[in-house]
Scaffold this motif. Structure first.
Motif, PDB file in Angstrom:
ATOM      1  N   GLU A  77       0.863  -1.189   0.000  1.00  0.00           N
ATOM      2  CA  GLU A  77       0.000   0.000   0.000  1.00  0.00           C
ATOM      3  C   GLU A  77       0.897   1.236   0.000  1.00  0.00           C
ATOM      4  OE1 GLU A  77      -3.048   0.266  -0.548  1.00  0.00           O
ATOM      5  OE2 GLU A  77      -3.699  -1.798  -0.242  1.00  0.00           O
ATOM      6  N   ASP A  78       0.515   2.210  -0.818  1.00  0.00           N
ATOM      7  CA  ASP A  78       1.322   3.418  -0.933  1.00  0.00           C
ATOM      8  C   ASP A  78       0.874   4.469   0.076  1.00  0.00           C
ATOM      9  OD1 ASP A  78       2.846   5.632  -2.204  1.00  0.00           O
ATOM     10  OD2 ASP A  78       0.823   6.297  -2.716  1.00  0.00           O
ATOM     11  N   ARG A  82       3.541  10.518   3.149  1.00  0.00           N
ATOM     12  CA  ARG A  82       2.791  11.625   3.744  1.00  0.00           C
ATOM     13  C   ARG A  82       2.051  11.155   4.980  1.00  0.00           C
ATOM     14  NH1 ARG A  82      -0.428  14.510  -0.927  1.00  0.00           N
ATOM     15  NH2 ARG A  82      -1.687  14.974   0.884  1.00  0.00           N
ATOM     16  N   PRO A  83       2.239  11.856   6.105  1.00  0.00           N
ATOM     17  CA  PRO A  83       1.573  11.450   7.346  1.00  0.00           C
ATOM     18  C   PRO A  83       0.060  11.443   7.212  1.00  0.00           C
ATOM     19  CG  PRO A  83       3.000  13.370   7.711  1.00  0.00           C
ATOM     20  CD  PRO A  83       3.102  13.029   6.273  1.00  0.00           C
ATOM     21  N   ASP A  84      -0.484  12.256   6.310  1.00  0.00           N
ATOM     22  CA  ASP A  84      -1.940  12.297   6.195  1.00  0.00           C
ATOM     23  C   ASP A  84      -2.484  11.162   5.335  1.00  0.00           C
ATOM     24  OD1 ASP A  84      -0.587  13.596   4.155  1.00  0.00           O
ATOM     25  OD2 ASP A  84      -2.339  14.728   3.554  1.00  0.00           O
ATOM     26  N   LEU A  85      -1.635  10.497   4.567  1.00  0.00           N
ATOM     27  CA  LEU A  85      -2.108   9.373   3.766  1.00  0.00           C
ATOM     28  C   LEU A  85      -1.800   8.032   4.427  1.00  0.00           C
ATOM     29  CD1 LEU A  85      -1.123  10.500   0.152  1.00  0.00           C
ATOM     30  CD2 LEU A  85      -3.290  10.754   1.319  1.00  0.00           C
ATOM     31  N   PRO A  87      -2.434   6.722   7.463  1.00  0.00           N
ATOM     32  CA  PRO A  87      -3.459   5.954   8.173  1.00  0.00           C
ATOM     33  C   PRO A  87      -4.310   5.088   7.251  1.00  0.00           C
ATOM     34  CG  PRO A  87      -3.410   8.179   9.001  1.00  0.00           C
ATOM     35  CD  PRO A  87      -2.501   8.149   7.818  1.00  0.00           C
ATOM     36  N   GLU A  88      -4.663   5.609   6.080  1.00  0.00           N
ATOM     37  CA  GLU A  88      -5.484   4.816   5.163  1.00  0.00           C
ATOM     38  C   GLU A  88      -4.721   3.583   4.709  1.00  0.00           C
ATOM     39  OE1 GLU A  88      -5.527   8.193   4.849  1.00  0.00           O
ATOM     40  OE2 GLU A  88      -7.536   8.361   5.694  1.00  0.00           O
ATOM     41  N   ALA A  89      -3.441   3.796   4.351  1.00  0.00           N
ATOM     42  CA  ALA A  89      -2.625   2.664   3.916  1.00  0.00           C
ATOM     43  C   ALA A  89      -2.525   1.645   5.044  1.00  0.00           C
ATOM     44  CB  ALA A  89      -1.241   3.160   3.501  1.00  0.00           C
ATOM     45  N   LEU A  91      -4.529   1.178   7.697  1.00  0.00           N
ATOM     46  CA  LEU A  91      -5.786   0.503   8.023  1.00  0.00           C
ATOM     47  C   LEU A  91      -6.191  -0.472   6.928  1.00  0.00           C
ATOM     48  CD1 LEU A  91      -7.707   3.480   9.589  1.00  0.00           C
ATOM     49  CD2 LEU A  91      -6.888   1.437  10.748  1.00  0.00           C
ATOM     50  N   LYS A  92      -5.863  -0.105   5.701  1.00  0.00           N
ATOM     51  CA  LYS A  92      -6.174  -0.998   4.580  1.00  0.00           C
ATOM     52  C   LYS A  92      -5.432  -2.326   4.761  1.00  0.00           C
ATOM     53  CE  LYS A  92      -7.799  -1.565   0.344  1.00  0.00           C
ATOM     54  NZ  LYS A  92      -8.711  -1.023  -0.616  1.00  0.00           N
ATOM     55  N   ASN A  95      -6.824  -4.141   7.992  1.00  0.00           N
ATOM     56  CA  ASN A  95      -8.173  -4.655   7.813  1.00  0.00           C
ATOM     57  C   ASN A  95      -8.226  -5.939   7.014  1.00  0.00           C
ATOM     58  OD1 ASN A  95      -9.411  -2.767   9.296  1.00  0.00           O
ATOM     59  ND2 ASN A  95     -10.760  -2.043   7.681  1.00  0.00           N
ATOM     60  N   SER A 112       2.297   8.401  12.087  1.00  0.00           N
ATOM     61  CA  SER A 112       0.833   8.422  12.048  1.00  0.00           C
ATOM     62  C   SER A 112       0.273   7.040  11.717  1.00  0.00           C
ATOM     63  CB  SER A 112       0.315   9.502  11.103  1.00  0.00           C
ATOM     64  OG  SER A 112       0.589   9.193   9.786  1.00  0.00           O
ATOM     65  N   SER A 116      -2.557   4.257  13.867  1.00  0.00           N
ATOM     66  CA  SER A 116      -3.659   3.539  13.230  1.00  0.00           C
ATOM     67  C   SER A 116      -3.552   2.038  13.450  1.00  0.00           C
ATOM     68  CB  SER A 116      -3.664   3.810  11.719  1.00  0.00           C
ATOM     69  OG  SER A 116      -4.016   5.136  11.485  1.00  0.00           O
TER      70      SER A 116
END
Lengths: 377, 300, 468
Positions: A77-78, A82-85, A87-89, A91-92, A95, A112, A116
């Motif tokens: 996952e990329d 960036r610290p703001d991106l 968490p999504e990577a 959690l993906k 999950n 960050s 997560s």
């Protein structure tokens, strides 16, 4: 037009449905290992050098029948550093039920991402260097094979004193990696200055079209030696422009410069520059084999974090094999911190905080286009 | 005094590099009032094409000025093709829509091209060969100005003069001015607007490509990301000088270059961009249409 | 592009299409030739040639070119029908107003409130039934919705092109981070404080720059954004690029949400056991903020001030002639837009728990601007949809891994080309047709044409384009 809006709106709503990845238990098929880090954007090269190292280690294990009898599959996952991106990577990955994750590439993004993951996974980074990541003790399942920011200044300062340099300029690239190195050096010198005097301490803008103004500053302050905090691309550009203008200041850099690309980019200009780096691997058969393998797969040069990443992955695989499970975090942690594993980057064992033990730094000088180790007492 | 001279020269170099890219921005803006965000990417593609061409031609045995010129020519042709295509795909269908629509599609194009080059070539920095041959008479003053800097400077002046002559005295230039003033009237007067706009993009892209070659020679390393940073600075310079004005772009770029350089020397290089941007804001507050821009009276 | 006669000879038309497609694919292959076939080996400094990627590229571009031409032609025909309407001065076109979309139909009907209630109920239930990843994405999307709505006031409604919007977002985020770090202030105290700081900075920037117009305003705001980022990078108090970590999430009456409350929620409501309950709270805070923003913006748009903004966007000189205080209108637009950025910033800092200056880069301003333009300038549902598309799309594209941003860039171009007015165009003049009789309020075809243009909405220039 109306139908288009409708279509797009439905699309936007429907878009959320597959967003929910089902948390599936790992089936008996492949054993999935996550990788979170920069694969896109201006820091992509660092992330990719991590990934290639992990892929190399996984391929080695897979060729021998896999881990716990299963083939390893790497899920990436990329986060673009960036610290703001991140968490999504993170959690993906989490999950999908992954418990073993390598990454992330940059300290900020790792920071960050850690919040997560929330201590649900084993995370091993091979390039996040910020001291506080392990020092604050908030993340019991976080490990790293890369040395911390504070490890390099000591040996560099020792070298400077040995050489008798007096006027030191410290420059950094205003990135989290670079500024930490520069400030540590500044503090170390202030604590025990000896004859050394800091004539310049500034940040420069990464990726600029020209560093001539910085060169003038160095000349004006009559710096004998430049301590660089940052990566090799800016450093090589800066050094080339220094040499173009006839400035002979010696450059001492961190492990961000201990990389063949630094010499490729800098050419003859970087001759005589000094960099700290991991222990010399040029005599290690395992490292030679890894380099040869890398060069058959990829056209680019072996990246700065390849060995740290391959070493991290090998240590993880060994710990999982010994623990006999890929799900029990504490069992894996136990083996990571208690057993020493022979890897391509040398023996790897982690201390209780998660830092690698015994990753001593060496100093290298560039001679005839190669890094040659400086023997110090 | 030497220090001042050093900073002056470094400001001059930086300014002329910004100017090379700013000229393309200002041309496109002057004709269709579009901030062409993908311009920095065209410059980056020019540099990559030049690198590939120099390696192929170099292995065929070309060297010296011949190599530089042929590499520059190939880069110019390719960048022009890219510029033309970008205009056809991302801007032409948007003519006549709101001012911001092409801006967003330009940003999309810029993201696309950056990632395209990263995937097609490399995410790493690549070595760019120093294509500018030795200039012997420069040896005594090499401390102040390198041969690449000299070539960049000369080229910037040359292209500024060339462009001005082109706009003032050729038929296409006249058509461009007509389109810039009033598209509808120009169309009525028989000017082929599509052709003029395409020509603008082609010329702007050629300039960007030559900039890419020269800046590549000066930096000696390129990556897919160089277009973004240089592009933003160049765009700032173009606006500072009065966007749409060709000498304005050069003046604006030089002011930006000097501001950065002297701020680095006398304030701190950590704060030099801050100083440069503050100067920019102050200048624009007192001259809201940019340094060389003409004040426009607004018609109701 | 349009060729009406082609319908007569379908065979020939198809042949022409194939020819055009082939030409396009040939051209693209020519363009891609050096960059996609030549590869440099940096260590040995050699170059190798491989054309293996070209056939795939040729095939893909052939299909894409044909689709592109097809859709462009469809778009062009729609333009023609409008133009015909205009030249004929047909009153029907004038009376009908903009074509009803599913949105206006629903919103105009008596089902409005039930639909809204169902939507709200769905949004309220969402965090309890979804995995943490989805909640995270939703929080982020909602933060961007509120940023988009704030910028929409500045760019979409008032027509002031602001490229440094991210600076105010950063102010909000850093206000909370710093006050929390050094003074131990909590989220709820910092929320209004962050908004206040951002508003004051908006006013501070607003005063000198109101004289500027168009792209000069854009560049000054861009500079301001960059200055803010650089200062945050250089200051010691903000810890420079290392950023501020361990920012506390929003509190809920001092309760520990991840304690017994979480156990209760997990056991009884089916909440994911890995969920951080603070995230659910953040979700509701930002959802509330978005709803508040929507109400405010909606009320503002139809207020005296909102009308002044619209007038200012359409024509500054005329708006002054009408007796509108331009300075005040511009300043309030700037300051109000900044307020929302500040609010969103505080929520963002509490959500991410770590911030550093790289987050607040120029690209971020551009993304927020893209949300506004892509969604439909001046349109509230448009901006919401724009934010969802631009934030969720990259997440959806994760499946394409390294091609993610490549596809994202291409989609941005495509969306703009095929919906230049935005996904949902502003339909603010819908109510006008009730006034009109057979000839419309001003009467005459000329007035009608102008009205249709106005109805078509977003085809407005932002700021007089400087050349009159």
């Amino acid at each position: 037009m109306k139908s288009l809006v409708k279509f797009l709106a439905t699309l936007a709503l429907a878009a959320f449905l597959p967003l929910a990845p089902t948390a599936q238990a790992q089936d008996g098929g492949t054993l999935k290992i996550g990788f979170g880090g920069a694969l896109l954007g201006d820091t992509a090269s660092y992330g990719l050098s991590n990934l290639y190292g992990i892929e190399y280690a996984a391929a080695q294990v897979n060729a021998k029948g896999g881990l716990l009898g299963r083939q390893i599959e790497i899920v990436t996952e990329d986060d673009s550093c960036r610290p703001d991106l991140a968490p999504e990577a993170a959690l993906k990955l989490a999950n999908q039920g992954l418990k073993l994750i390598m990454g992330h590439t940059c300290s900020g993004a790792t920071r960050s991402a850690l919040s997560s993951y929330n201590n649900r996974v084993i995370l091993i980074s091979s390039s996040a260097t910020e001291v506080a990541l392990t020092e604050d003790g908030a993340s019991p399942y976080f490990f790293r094979t890369t040395p911390r920011d504070d490890a390099q200044a000591t040996i560099q300062l020792k070298y400077m004193k040995q050489k008798g340099y007096k006027k030191v300029a410290i420059l950094h690239d205003k990135g989290d990696y670079g500024i930490a190195l520069a400030e540590k050096m500044q503090n170390d010198i202030k604590a025990d200055p000896g004859d050394i005097q800091i004539v310049l301490f500034q940040g420069i803008t990464s990726g600029e079209v020209s560093y001539d103004d910085v060169v003038s500053l160095l000349r004006q302050n009559e710096a004998e030696v430049l301590i660089w905090g940052g990566y090799y691309s800016d450093a090589s550009k800066l050094i080339m422009q220094m040499r173009d203008k006839g400035l002979t200041t010696v450059v001492i850099g961190p492990d961000g410069l201990y990389n063949p690309s630094f010499i490729t980019l800098g050419g003859t200009a970087v001759e005589g520059s000094v960099a700290t780096g991991q222990a010399d691997l040029s005599n290690s058969e395992a490292a030679k084999a890894a380099i040869a393998d890398h060069n058959t797969r990829h056209t680019e040069e072996i990246g700065p974090y390849f060995f740290y990443a391959a070493g991290a992955a090998q240590a993880l695989f060994a710990a999982v094999e010994k623990a006999g499970t890929a799900d029990d975090l504490d069992a894996i942690k136990k083996h990571l911190t208690e057993d020493t594993v022979e890897t391509v980057m040398g023996p790897v064992r982690f201390d209780a905080k998660g830092d690698v033990i015994g990753a001593a730094f060496a100093l290298y000088e560039i001679k005839d286009g190669n890094f040659s180790e400086i023997k110090m007492d | 005094m030497n220090f001042f001279l050093d900073l002056f020269m470094s400001g001059l170099t930086k300014g002329s590099i910004y100017a090379l890219i700013a000229l393309g921005y200002t041309m496109v803006y002057g004709i269709i009032a579009l901030i062409n965000f993908a311009h920095g990417e065209i410059y980056m593609i020019g540099a990559f094409t030049a690198l590939l061409a120099s390696m192929v031609l170099g292995s065929l045995g070309l060297s010296g000025w011949g190599l530089l010129l042929s590499v520059a020519a190939i880069a110019a042709v390719y960048s022009a093709m890219y510029g033309w295509t970008v205009e056809r795909v991302a801007y032409k269908p948007l003519r006549g829509s709101s001012r911001l629509a092409p801006l967003i599609s330009a940003i999309g194009m810029s993201i696309f091209l950056q990632n395209y080059v990263q995937l097609a070539q490399s995410p790493n920095f690549l070595v760019f060969p120093d294509l500018v041959p030795q200039i012997d008479f420069l040896a005594p003053v090499a401390r102040y100005i390198s041969r690449t800097q000299l070539v960049i400077l000369l080229f910037t002046v040359f292209s500024m003069v060339g462009l001005t002559v082109f706009i003032k005295f050729t038929k296409m230039g006249m058509a461009m001015r007509a389109v810039a003033q009033d598209q509808t009237m120009a169309r009525l007067a028989g000017v082929n607007i599509d052709k003029v706009i395409s020509a603008t993009f082609v010329i702007g892209s050629i300039l960007a490509a030559l900039g890419g070659v020269l800046i590549g020679c000066s930096m000696r390393q390129i990556s897919f990301y160089i277009g973004f940073i240089a592009g933003m600075k160049a765009f700032t310079a173009a606006v500072l000088g009065g966007i749409g004005s060709i000498p304005g772009a050069v003046v604006g770029a030089l002011i930006l270059g000097f501001a950065e350089s002297f701020a680095a020397g006398y304030v701190s290089s950590s704060y030099k961009d801050v100083v440069a941007f503050i100067i920019l804001i102050i200048i624009l507050i007192f001259r809201p249409e940019g340094i060389m821009g003409q004040a426009q009276t607004q018609k109701v | 592009m349009t060729n009406p006669s082609s319908s007569q000879k379908p065979g020939r038309a198809i042949l022409a299409e194939i020819k055009a497609g082939l030409l396009a694919s040939l051209w693209i292959c020519l363009l891609a030739f050096p960059l996609m076939t030549l590869e440099i080996n940096p260590s040995s400094h050699t170059i190798s040639f491989s054309a293996s990627r070209l056939p795939f590229l040729a095939g893909a571009t052939f299909v894409l070119a044909i689709l592109w031409r097809f859709f462009l032609r469809r778009r062009a025909f729609q333009g023609v029908s409008k133009a015909v309407l205009k030249s004929e001065g047909l009153p029907e076109g004038l009376i009908k107003g903009p074509k009803p979309t599913w949105l206006t139909v629903v919103m105009g009907s008596r089902f409005r409130y039930p639909v809204l209630a169902i939507l709200l109920g769905f949004m309220a239930l969402l965090p309890f039934v979804s995995p943490p990843y989805l909640v995270n994405v939703m929080v982020k999307a909602l933060i961007y919705v509120s940023l988009g709505l704030g910028l929409n006031v500045v760019v979409g409604v008032s027509g002031l092109l602001n490229l440094g919007y991210v600076a105010f977002y950063a102010m909000g985020a850093y206000t909370y981070a710093l006050l929390g770090q050094y003074l131990g202030l909590g989220f709820w105290v910092c929320l209004p404080l962050g908004a206040l700081v951002a508003t004051l900075m908006g006013l501070l920037l607003g005063f000198p720059v109101i004289r500027l117009s168009g792209d000069y305003l854009a560049i000054v705001t861009l500079s301001f954004g960059e200055i803010t980022r650089l200062v945050l990078t250089n200051l010691d108090i903000t810890r420079g690029p290392r950023g501020i970590s361990n920012i506390r999430p929003a509190g809920f009456f001092g309760l520990d949400l991840n304690g017994p409350i979480k156990d209760f929620l997990v056991a009884n409501l089916g909440v994911d056991k890995d969920m951080d309950i603070n995230k659910i709270l953040t979700y509701f805070i930002i959802l509330g903020l978005v709803i508040l923003t929507i109400i405010c913006v909606f009320r503002l748009e139809n207020s005296r001030l909102g009308r002044a903004w619209l007038a200012m966007r359409e024509d500054e000189v005329a708006c002054q002639a009408m007796g509108i205080n331009k300075t005040r209108a511009k300043l309030t637009a700037f300051a109000l837009g900044s307020t929302w950025a500040g609010l969103a910033g505080v929520v963002f800092a509490s959500h991410l728990s770590f911030i550093n200056p790289t987050i607040f880069s120029f690209m971020e301003s551009i993304m927020i601007l893209s949300i506004v333009v892509l969604g439909g300038m001046g349109s509230i549902p448009g901006v919401i949809l724009g934010a969802l598309v631009l934030i969720v799309l990259p997440e959806q594209l994760r499946a394409f891994s390294q091609y993610r941003m490549l596809i994202f860039g291409a989609l941005m171009v495509l969306m703009m080309v095929f919906r230049p007015g935005g996904l949902i165009q502003s339909a603010r003049e819908v109510y006008l047709h009730k006034l009109g009789g057979q000839d419309g309020p001003q009467g005459g075809p000329a007035g009608g044409a102008a009205r249709i243009e106005a109805l078509n909405g977003a085809g407005r220039p932002v700021e007089g384009d400087g050349r009159g």
